[in-house]
Scaffold this active site. Structure first.
Site, mmCIF file in Angstrom:
data_model
loop_
_atom_site.group_PDB
_atom_site.id
_atom_site.type_symbol
_atom_site.label_atom_id
_atom_site.label_comp_id
_atom_site.label_asym_id
_atom_site.label_seq_id
_atom_site.Cartn_x
_atom_site.Cartn_y
_atom_site.Cartn_z
ATOM 1 N N LYS A 167 26.459 1.815 -3.337
ATOM 2 C CA LYS A 167 25.254 1.018 -3.103
ATOM 3 C C LYS A 167 25.034 0.017 -4.236
ATOM 4 C CE LYS A 167 23.220 4.712 -0.391
ATOM 5 N NZ LYS A 167 22.276 5.819 -0.376
ATOM 6 N N HIS A 196 19.028 17.597 -10.057
ATOM 7 C CA HIS A 196 18.862 18.522 -8.940
ATOM 8 C C HIS A 196 17.434 19.070 -8.966
ATOM 9 C CE1 HIS A 196 23.090 18.738 -10.229
ATOM 10 N NE2 HIS A 196 23.344 18.755 -8.939
#
Length: 135
Positions: free
Chosen positions: A62, A104
């Site tokens: 991206k 995370h």
């Protein structure tokens, strides 16, 4: 100068299901060094690691705006750890600096990749020492 920023979020359990069901997923997405690092993790940490690498490669695609496929392949991108655990991203034949952050939380992994143009001195250094900064 920053020339690209990419962000990606993935479900760890979804990536874990794909890993458990599709044998070729790991070898198509991860490099041999990444698979070696993944093999040292157990339980949920294994799936977290794989999801983090997959997310980092998505975020990189991206940031470049090219996606994965024609110009950059999964195997061209490698996300490893420094001795202190900090993730680093290296890309074959890619002349720019790359930075990666992987986090995370619960069942999610979020990754940010920043691409920065190299200075003239760094470009000269790469010509003299071609292995520096690339796979």
């Amino acid at each position: 100068m920053i020339i690209g920023i990419g962000n990606d979020i993935e479900s760890i359990s979804r990536v874990g299901q794909i890993v458990d069901q599709k044998n070729k997923f790991l070898t198509s997405i991860l490099t041999a060094s990444e698979i070696d690092q993944a093999s040292t993790r157990r339980g949920k940490h294994y799936h977290e690691f794989v999801a983090g690498r997959f997310s980092a490669k998505e975020a990189f695609s991206k940031a470049t705006g090219f996606g994965i496929g024609e110009k950059v392949k999964w195997q061209d991108i490698e996300v490893l750890n420094e001795k202190n655990g900090r993730p680093i991203i290296r890309v074959k034949n890619f002349p720019y600096k790359t930075y990666v952050a992987i986090t995370h939380s619960g069942d999610q992994v979020n990754t940010v990749v920043i691409i920065e143009r190299r200075t003239l001195l760094e470009k000269i250094s790469l010509k003299i020492f071609p292995k520096r900064g690339v796979l």
